[in-house]
Design a protein around this motif. Structure first.
Motif, PDB file in Angstrom:
ATOM      1  N   PRO A 236      91.960  80.821  76.017  1.00  0.00           N
ATOM      2  CA  PRO A 236      91.955  80.572  74.570  1.00  0.00           C
ATOM      3  C   PRO A 236      91.001  79.442  74.198  1.00  0.00           C
ATOM      4  CG  PRO A 236      94.199  80.801  75.390  1.00  0.00           C
ATOM      5  CD  PRO A 236      93.314  80.746  76.598  1.00  0.00           C
ATOM      6  N   GLY A 237      90.212  79.681  73.168  1.00  0.00           N
ATOM      7  CA  GLY A 237      89.270  78.681  72.698  1.00  0.00           C
ATOM      8  C   GLY A 237      87.846  78.890  73.183  1.00  0.00           C
ATOM      9  N   ARG A 238      87.682  79.725  74.219  1.00  0.00           N
ATOM     10  CA  ARG A 238      86.336  79.917  74.771  1.00  0.00           C
ATOM     11  C   ARG A 238      85.405  80.580  73.756  1.00  0.00           C
ATOM     12  NH1 ARG A 238      85.216  82.516  80.660  1.00  0.00           N
ATOM     13  NH2 ARG A 238      85.999  80.449  81.240  1.00  0.00           N
ATOM     14  N   ILE A 239      85.902  81.555  73.027  1.00  0.00           N
ATOM     15  CA  ILE A 239      85.078  82.258  72.054  1.00  0.00           C
ATOM     16  C   ILE A 239      84.591  81.283  70.979  1.00  0.00           C
ATOM     17  CG2 ILE A 239      84.998  84.118  70.347  1.00  0.00           C
ATOM     18  CD1 ILE A 239      85.229  85.104  73.204  1.00  0.00           C
ATOM     19  N   ARG A 244      80.303  77.945  68.632  1.00  0.00           N
ATOM     20  CA  ARG A 244      79.870  76.609  68.216  1.00  0.00           C
ATOM     21  C   ARG A 244      78.577  76.225  68.930  1.00  0.00           C
ATOM     22  NH1 ARG A 244      84.199  73.845  69.571  1.00  0.00           N
ATOM     23  NH2 ARG A 244      85.272  74.438  67.675  1.00  0.00           N
ATOM     24  N   ALA A 245      78.440  76.654  70.192  1.00  0.00           N
ATOM     25  CA  ALA A 245      77.231  76.342  70.954  1.00  0.00           C
ATOM     26  C   ALA A 245      75.993  76.963  70.312  1.00  0.00           C
ATOM     27  CB  ALA A 245      77.378  76.842  72.392  1.00  0.00           C
ATOM     28  N   MET A 246      76.167  78.122  69.670  1.00  0.00           N
ATOM     29  CA  MET A 246      75.035  78.763  68.998  1.00  0.00           C
ATOM     30  C   MET A 246      74.566  77.965  67.787  1.00  0.00           C
ATOM     31  SD  MET A 246      75.971  82.828  69.116  1.00  0.00           S
ATOM     32  CE  MET A 246      74.313  83.301  68.619  1.00  0.00           C
ATOM     33  N   GLN A 247      75.431  77.063  67.309  1.00  0.00           N
ATOM     34  CA  GLN A 247      75.099  76.229  66.157  1.00  0.00           C
ATOM     35  C   GLN A 247      74.646  74.832  66.579  1.00  0.00           C
ATOM     36  OE1 GLN A 247      79.203  77.180  64.690  1.00  0.00           O
ATOM     37  NE2 GLN A 247      78.171  77.434  62.726  1.00  0.00           N
ATOM     38  N   ASP A 248      74.576  74.588  67.882  1.00  0.00           N
ATOM     39  CA  ASP A 248      74.208  73.260  68.383  1.00  0.00           C
ATOM     40  C   ASP A 248      73.262  73.420  69.579  1.00  0.00           C
ATOM     41  OD1 ASP A 248      74.042  70.574  68.835  1.00  0.00           O
ATOM     42  OD2 ASP A 248      76.116  70.314  69.509  1.00  0.00           O
ATOM     43  N   VAL A 249      72.067  73.899  69.303  1.00  0.00           N
ATOM     44  CA  VAL A 249      71.084  74.216  70.342  1.00  0.00           C
ATOM     45  C   VAL A 249      70.291  72.956  70.707  1.00  0.00           C
ATOM     46  CG1 VAL A 249      69.080  75.631  70.934  1.00  0.00           C
ATOM     47  CG2 VAL A 249      70.916  76.584  69.509  1.00  0.00           C
ATOM     48  N   VAL A 250      70.083  72.741  72.006  1.00  0.00           N
ATOM     49  CA  VAL A 250      69.339  71.579  72.503  1.00  0.00           C
ATOM     50  C   VAL A 250      68.093  72.084  73.236  1.00  0.00           C
ATOM     51  CG1 VAL A 250      69.465  69.444  73.845  1.00  0.00           C
ATOM     52  CG2 VAL A 250      71.540  70.370  72.784  1.00  0.00           C
ATOM     53  N   GLY A 290      87.513  69.825  71.280  1.00  0.00           N
ATOM     54  CA  GLY A 290      87.485  70.037  69.839  1.00  0.00           C
ATOM     55  C   GLY A 290      88.216  71.275  69.364  1.00  0.00           C
ATOM     56  N   TRP A 291      88.764  72.067  70.308  1.00  0.00           N
ATOM     57  CA  TRP A 291      89.428  73.298  69.897  1.00  0.00           C
ATOM     58  C   TRP A 291      90.920  73.072  69.749  1.00  0.00           C
ATOM     59  CZ3 TRP A 291      93.088  76.298  72.716  1.00  0.00           C
ATOM     60  CH2 TRP A 291      93.438  77.490  72.103  1.00  0.00           C
ATOM     61  N   GLU A 292      91.505  73.608  68.684  1.00  0.00           N
ATOM     62  CA  GLU A 292      92.937  73.546  68.470  1.00  0.00           C
ATOM     63  C   GLU A 292      93.468  74.952  68.264  1.00  0.00           C
ATOM     64  OE1 GLU A 292      94.005  70.959  65.322  1.00  0.00           O
ATOM     65  OE2 GLU A 292      93.008  69.191  66.177  1.00  0.00           O
TER      66      GLU A 292
END
Length: 308
Positions: A236-239, A244-250, A290-292
């Motif tokens: 749970p929370g992985r999706i 979120r990672a797609m919105q925070d690209v480095v 950060g996931w709840e």
């Protein structure tokens, strides 16, 4: 009698809560990407599936309180599949009072003629459908084309491109159309598929299955969808974290020399985004940072544990 009333009240409460979450998700996506502007005429592509029904319903709901004025016109492409219940969508749209247009094009015959038996039809079918929808948008004066892809679709596309295309590429919430004439938006970009499924069931939308590709269980997209669905149950929370990672690209910590000037790094260059720190945690957290877990997911998980 009292028990039945309590169940009904609880169901209505849950539906209202779910609709508020979907409305909030759609509102945030529209604001983040400036999807809808004053005076827009939105062509809502209605396939007869759960996603497009939900998109239309939420956009209608937002239309009543949005800070900008916009109009909606639902468009359905009747591809002349054998047995297609062509009366369902017009009857539904007449009932809710939405302007609509049914476009009749026999793309089914073209696909069947061009694609050998047993081969996947999605690629040609989607190209034909896309061209027709672009043409229709011009004919009806639409300023935006709204598609019903949701968060899970976007993640599936990311993995499809990584696994089979060798690209780190997803499905953008807003883009310029292939012909360079239209803006395509995906208002459900922040919405979870499981929320859409529950909402669609509760609203009892008259779902129309796609018989053209419904008998192709081994499609690559379906394989990816099953993988993500399994991850969602087991971790749970992985999706949420992946999206979120797609919105925070480095870019400085990937390998694309077009996105970042690796050759320009020399002695004396500044440390960028932590330098050699990638993911150096000594202990991997059991739940994503950060996931709840929401109350509904927790309740479903506990039900599964009780069954076990």
């Amino acid at each position: 009698m009292q028990d039945n009333q309590d169940v009904t009240k609880k169901e209505q409460y849950n539906l209202n809560k779910l609709q508020k979450r979907l409305r909030r998700n759609v509102g945030e996506a529209i604001a983040d990407f400036n999807m809808i502007e004053e005076g827009d005429r939105i062509m809502v592509c209605l396939s007869g599936g759960k996603d497009s029904y939900t998109m239309l319903e939420i956009l209608r709901n937002l239309q009543q309180s949005a800070p900008v004025n916009f109009t909606l016109i639902a468009v359905n492409l009747d591809q002349k599949q054998p047995g297609f219940p062509e009366h369902i969508l017009p009857e539904y749209l007449d009932t809710i009072g939405v302007e609509y247009k049914i476009v009749e094009e026999n793309t089914y015959a073209i696909v069947k003629d061009k694609i050998p038996e047993g081969k996947t039809t999605c690629s040609l079918c989607s190209r034909l459908r896309r061209g027709i929808l672009y043409r229709t948008a011009t004919e009806i004066g639409a300023t935006k084309i709204a598609l019903g892809h949701h968060r899970d679709d976007i993640l599936q596309t990311l993995f499809l491109n990584m696994f089979y295309g060798g690209k780190l590429k997803g499905m953008p919430p807003k883009l310029m159309s292939d012909d360079g004439k239209h803006i395509v938006i995906r208002p459900l970009a922040y919405c979870r598929e499981k929320d859409i499924e529950r909402f669609s069931t509760a609203k009892a939308f008259p779902i129309i299955p796609c018989n053209l590709c419904g008998s192709q269980p081994n499609l690559q997209r379906q394989v990816i969808a099953d993988m993500l669905r399994d991850w969602d149950k087991r971790y749970p929370g992985r999706i949420e974290t992946m999206f979120r990672a797609m919105q925070d690209v480095v870019p400085s910590h990937l390998c694309d020399t077009e996105l970042f000037d690796f050759k320009g790094i020399h002695h004396g260059s500044e440390v960028i985004d932590g330098g050699d720190l990638a993911f150096d945690r000594q202990e991997i957290p059991l739940t994503p940072v950060g996931w709840e877990e929401d109350s509904e997911s927790k309740s479903q998980r506990l039900d599964i544990l009780e069954v076990k």
